[in-house]
Design an enzyme around this catalytic site. Structure first.
Site, short mmCIF file in Angstrom:
data_model
loop_
_atom_site.label_atom_id
_atom_site.label_comp_id
_atom_site.label_asym_id
_atom_site.label_seq_id
_atom_site.Cartn_x
_atom_site.Cartn_y
_atom_site.Cartn_z
N ASP A 132 0.90 -1.16 0.00
CA ASP A 132 0.00 0.00 0.00
C ASP A 132 0.93 1.20 0.00
OD1 ASP A 132 -1.56 2.24 0.71
OD2 ASP A 132 -3.09 0.91 1.50
N HIS A 133 1.09 1.82 -1.17
CA HIS A 133 2.19 2.77 -1.29
C HIS A 133 2.01 3.99 -0.39
CE1 HIS A 133 -0.49 4.41 -4.39
NE2 HIS A 133 0.07 5.56 -4.13
N HIS A 145 -5.98 2.53 1.18
CA HIS A 145 -5.15 3.67 1.57
C HIS A 145 -5.71 4.44 2.77
CE1 HIS A 145 -3.19 2.81 -2.11
NE2 HIS A 145 -4.07 3.38 -2.90
N LYS A 175 -12.69 11.72 -7.37
CA LYS A 175 -12.05 12.16 -8.62
C LYS A 175 -12.68 13.48 -9.05
CE LYS A 175 -10.59 7.76 -10.57
NZ LYS A 175 -9.16 8.10 -10.62
#
Ligand code: NAP
Length: 490
Positions: free
Chosen positions: A176-177, A239, A339
């Site tokens: 999970d960056h 995230h 978004k």
């Protein structure tokens, strides 16, 4: 040199999906930066694997283009890095090509082996079975799984079972960056390296927490994936919940991988259920319509899907979450992501309770809450908003100002990308910043009933104009509690 910047032991990293967007845009540039940082030694190899019939040279040429022409490196450095790179054409679902990969890896059998599955999750089982068939899962071998890990608990379990038949949990690195971002690491340092915050870090002193992950982009090129996933699966289940865990967890007894992950798991398990009984009050789902982004007109989500498409996919979600434990009882965690929002920003805002009594005259101005703002992107940094006296004569006027620590200003512009740290952590065998299977499951256990409630409710997502902060109901979600979203206060 700090341990994190020491060179890592020689490794062979096979990137399945090595020609794809993630590999070219993120993984290979991240590896190049670590190479320039002196952490990747000669003797290591990076092997792209995909179906496209490319030679080593052909792949290197494509990687070279992906690395761009930054002034931060010389052509000799780039060529030396490209020398570490090779390619094997193979199809995850066919046998050809796999013997060649195994032979290549056997040439350096002492290297640590990392298999990065940067492909669609449907291929994970085939790739893992081929790796097992060739004995490549043995010894110092690790597998990296990209999100999404499933689209609900059942499918996540299937993926984890499939991978788990070949790789032990200790060999499995679910990336999970967000956890590799500097600010998230800093949250650990701030919370547990300073005596200042921890006594205040609870329901007695914290009014609420906000976590926002806002994108300006629309659907982009991953339309098929996104339309099946939507904002909750794409951003919240992984995230945002991981960020929430880092804010809310108890102090681990050490930074040992399981010590940290045990504490995060307790938070996930303590999240209060959001389901058909309360989803209408606690969640807002939206989908963007045509509007403007960065001063340009942009189409709505449905038009971007094209061809007279119909879709009930949410491109925005806001949730009022609560954690049922002593530390956090009654403290709302307002989560939102979407978004086509007005700015690209990811941040955590910890808002403290107001002072219990004001000694100031009304003419001094209003007292604002102290806020600790952790900015993950862009401009990673930390700000602590304080009330001070407006400087100068003319009586005591109050002013709200940030103690500002921009990492770029404090430590130089070139902050490492999250993938740089995380890939090398895999090579080092350090899973602290990766999700354990039980964490993924706990996150889905919380998210599944929300998805089920939306499906059962049968309501379309609320429309919002591209370039706005989502549906007006998302503003109402927080304002009916007498609070506001933290916007426009850098
Ligand atoms: P992509 O651009 O579509 O790349 C897919 C890669 O898989 C290509 O290299 C493709 O090459 C290869 N591939 C497809 N079928 C294959 C097969 N049967 N055997 C072997 N290789 C095959 O996808 P991506 O955007 O890089 O994403 C990869 C994974 O990472 C996905 O699970 C995605 O959800 C996840 N992810 C991506 C991003 C991102 O920013 N892109 C971010 C987070 C997570 P060939 O067609 O030549 O085989």
């Amino acid at each position: 040199m700090t341990p994190a910047s020491l060179p890592v032991d020689p490794f062979d990293l096979v990137i399945f999906g090595g020609t794809g967007d993630l590999a070219m845009r993120k993984l290979l540039p991240a590896l190049f930066h670590r190479y320039l940082g002196g952490q990747i030694r000669v003797g290591s190899r990076i092997i792209g694997a995909a179906r496209e019939p490319l030679s080593d040279e052909g792949y290197r040429a494509a990687v070279s283009v992906a690395l761009g022409n930054a002034s931060t490196h010389t052509s000799e450095q780039r060529d030396a890095f490209l020398d570490l790179i090779g390619y094997r054409a193979l199809d995850a679902r066919k046998d050809e090509g796999w013997d060649g990969l195994a032979e290549l890896l056997a040439e350096r059998s002492d290297n640590i082996r990392v298999f990065y599955l940067s492909t669609s999750p449907e291929l994970f089982v085939d790739i893992c079975e081929q790796l097992a068939r060739h004995g490549l899962n043995q010894g110092a071998a690790r597998v990296v799984l990209e999100k999404p890990i499933g689209r609900d608990l059942a499918s996540a379990n299937r993926i984890n079972d499939d991978v788990g038949r070949v790789f032990a949990e200790s060999q499995t690195f679910r990336i999970d960056h967000y956890l590799g971002k500097e600010t998230v690491q800093n949250l650990l340092a701030l919370r547990f390296g300073n005596a200042l915050f921890e006594p205040l870090w609870n329901a007695n002193h914290i009014d609420h927490v906000q976590i926002t992950v806002a994108e300006t982009l629309g659907l982009g090129r991953r339309a098929g994936y996104y339309d099946r996933a939507g904002a909750l699966r794409d951003m919240v289940q992984n995230h945002i919940l991981q960020l929430l865990c880092m804010v809310a967890m108890e102090s681990p007894s050490s930074l040992a991988p399981d010590a940290v992950r045990d504490e995060k798991l307790k938070v996930l398990r303590a999240l209060k259920p959001v389901d058909a009984n309360n989803a209408a009050q606690l969640t807002v789902r939206g989908q963007y319509r045509a509007g403007a982004s960065d001063g340009k007109s942009v189409p709505g989500y449905i038009e971007e899907l094209g061809d007279g498409a119909k879709s009930d996919t949410g491109t925005f979600v806001a949730i009022k979450a609560e954690i049922g434990n002593w530390r956090w009882a009654g403290v709302p965690f307002y989560l939102r992501t979407g978004k086509r929002l007005p700015e690209r920003v990811s941040e955590i805002v910890v808002a403290f309770k107001p002072v219990p009594y004001s000694i100031f005259e009304g003419s001094a101005g209003t007292l604002a809450q102290n806020k600790l703002v952790l900015r993950l992107q862009p401009d990673e940094g930390v700000k602590l908003w304080l009330t001070i006296k407006d400087p100068g004569p003319g009586g005591l006027r109050l002013r709200h100002v940030p103690l500002d620590m921009s990492f770029a200003e404090a430590f130089g512009v070139d902050q490492p990308d999250a993938y740089e740290r995380l890939i090398l952590d895999v090579v080092r065998g350090n899973p602290t910043l990766f999700m354990r299977r039980d964490e993924v499951e706990a996150a889905w256990r919380w998210a599944d009933p929300i998805l089920a409630a939306w499906a059962a409710g049968g309501h379309a997502p609320r429309p919002y104009t591209a370039g706005s902060w989502g549906p007006s109901a998302a503003v109402a979600l927080i304002e009916r509690d007498g609070r506001t979203w933290h916007e426009g206060e850098d």
